[in-house]
Design an enzyme around this catalytic site. Structure first.
Site, PDB file in Angstrom:
ATOM      1  CB  VAL A 198      -1.023   0.032   1.242  1.00  0.00           C
ATOM      2  CG1 VAL A 198      -1.854  -1.222   1.126  1.00  0.00           C
ATOM      3  CG2 VAL A 198      -0.292   0.260   2.701  1.00  0.00           C
ATOM      4  CE  LYS A 199       2.600   1.831   4.624  1.00  0.00           C
ATOM      5  NZ  LYS A 199       3.716   1.285   5.713  1.00  0.00           N
ATOM      6  CG  HIS A 200       4.625   6.909  -1.555  1.00  0.00           C
ATOM      7  ND1 HIS A 200       4.546   7.041  -0.321  1.00  0.00           N
ATOM      8  CD2 HIS A 200       4.033   7.979  -2.357  1.00  0.00           C
ATOM      9  CE1 HIS A 200       3.952   8.124  -0.117  1.00  0.00           C
ATOM     10  NE2 HIS A 200       3.466   8.797  -0.939  1.00  0.00           N
TER      11      HIS A 200
END
Ligand SMILES: *Cc1c(COP(=O)(O)O)cnc(C)c1O
Length: 401
Positions: A198-200
């Site tokens: 879910v992170k960049h």
């Protein structure tokens, strides 16, 4: 009444979307797959050339001197805390509004996390409360760039310099963010990033620590490899089997498979950041006229990386509580979420560190009012419009007249 387009799905109306729109979602393309396959066909599945390549590319991307790849964002925080010599008897100030791992790594070192409250408009660590929480045992401060905007690093750096404290940034939300032209990764002594899906950028599991200190980088390279001074590849190249373990470490290595994926993902970061910011602008414009929720404030002089787009329910203007809005929006097919329950309220911390409700009143009040809207680069304009349509429906249903 049934069949009216504005009838809420929780009340039996037609949902805005039939399939749930998640709050976050990775983007993996054919070139990502090809990069991973190439490593699988190579001689080095781990401790090979992709690790250093990813570290150098990452350091360059954020403007840091050194980057050390590890197996998760949590491992990155743990390595940073270890490299800061945090041990039993020490205290580390951590904001209450964060993911548990920001504090857990302090406990893993046998030290005590002390929770600081956050600022009501940004939910970022409040430097004034940090100052109040300092004791002669305080060794470090962990600053969390909540939702993707850098904390008040001018105040935090000044405070840490005055009191001789290490400043560790948890930038798991803020890859690509900046504070007065300096990027996340260069704002603290040590900075931790996560590559959770879910992170960049995503490597499956993965993390990175950046630092300007060559000593700290070397200690973290050892820490990720059981505390052994050389790695397998260095020994192969030197033609020797001999190694020495000089301190207690972990297996926190990131494999070449992960690093190849990370390298490919990193190339797309600028485009993805631009998309996150464009989505945020659309949300800002659509939410401004609604009474029931308001976005968090953005500090002057920051470039926000928008890992999350967080709104707060305005209970003066909304007849429903957060739980009701959460259920209503989920019923419309909008996968809203809550980030986070304040860490000091978790049973583990209450039981082992004696924390309790009332310790961080601003974070606790915010926790009752926050919702994270869907935010990921692959969201289409139609997806964003669906979120806005659902917000307008709940606004029509719950705005105080
Ligand atoms: C994701 C996250 C972590 C932990 O990262 P992992 O890669 O899941 O271990 C730590 N802190 C914050 C604020 C995070 O969002």
């Amino acid at each position: 009444m049934s069949g009216r387009p504005d009838k809420l799905a929780v009340a039996g109306g037609t949902p805005v979307r039939s399939a749930m729109l998640p709050y976050g979602c990775p983007a993996v393309d054919d070139d990502d797959v090809a990069a991973v396959v190439a490593v699988l066909r190579s001689d080095w599945l781990t401790t090979g050339p992709k690790v250093g390549e990813f570290e150098r590319a990452f350091a360059e991307a954020v403007g840091a001197q050194h980057a050390v790849a590890v197996s998760s964002g949590t491992a990155a925080l743990h390595a940073a805390v270890h490299a800061s010599d945090i041990a039993a008897g020490d205290e580390v100030v951590v904001p209450a509004m964060t993911f548990a791992a920001s504090a857990n790594v302090v406990a893993m070192q046998g030290a005590t996390p002390v929770f600081a409250d956050v600022e009501a408009d940004t939910l970022l660590i409040d430097p004034l409360d940090v100052e109040r929480k300092l004791t002669p045992r305080t060794k470090a401060v962990v600053a969390v760039d909540y939702a993707g905007q850098p904390c008040d690093y001018d105040a935090l750096r000044d405070l840490c310099a005055r009191r001789g404290l290490r400043l560790i940034a948890d930038a798991c939300h803020s890859l690509g963010a900046a504070h007065r032209q300096s990027r996340a990764g260069t704002l603290a002594d040590l900075t931790a990033f996560s590559f959770h899906p879910v992170k960049h950028i995503a490597t499956g599991e993965g993390g990175m620590v950046t630092t300007a200190s060559a000593d700290a980088a070397e200690r973290m390279r050892r820490f990720r490899n059981h505390g052994i001074a050389t790695d397998h590849r260095q020994r192969a190249e030197a033609g020797t089997w001999h190694y020495e373990m000089v301190e207690l470490g972990y297996n926190y290595r990131l494999s070449d498979i992960h690093c190849a994926l990370g390298l490919m993902q990193l190339r797309k970061l600028p485009v993805w950041l631009a998309r996150r910011r464009a989505i945020a602008r659309r949300y800002d414009e659509a939410i401004a006229p609604l009474g029931i929720v308001a976005p968090l404030a953005v500090r002057n002089g920051v470039e926000h990386a928008y890992h999350l787009y967080v709104v707060q329910v305005d209970r003066q203007r909304c007849t429903a509580d957060r739980q009701t809005l959460y259920a209503a929006l989920r019923a419309e097919g909008i996968g809203v979420n809550v980030h986070y329950m304040p860490v000091h309220l978790h049973p583990f911390y209450r039981e082992h560190f004696g924390t309790q409700p009332g310790d961080c009143p601003v974070a606790e009040a915010a926790y009752e009012r926050i919702l994270s809207l869907p935010m990921f680069p692959r969201m289409t304009d139609a997806d964003v419009d669906a979120v806005v349509a659902a917000l307008r429906k709940v606004d029509a249903a719950y705005a105080r007249s």
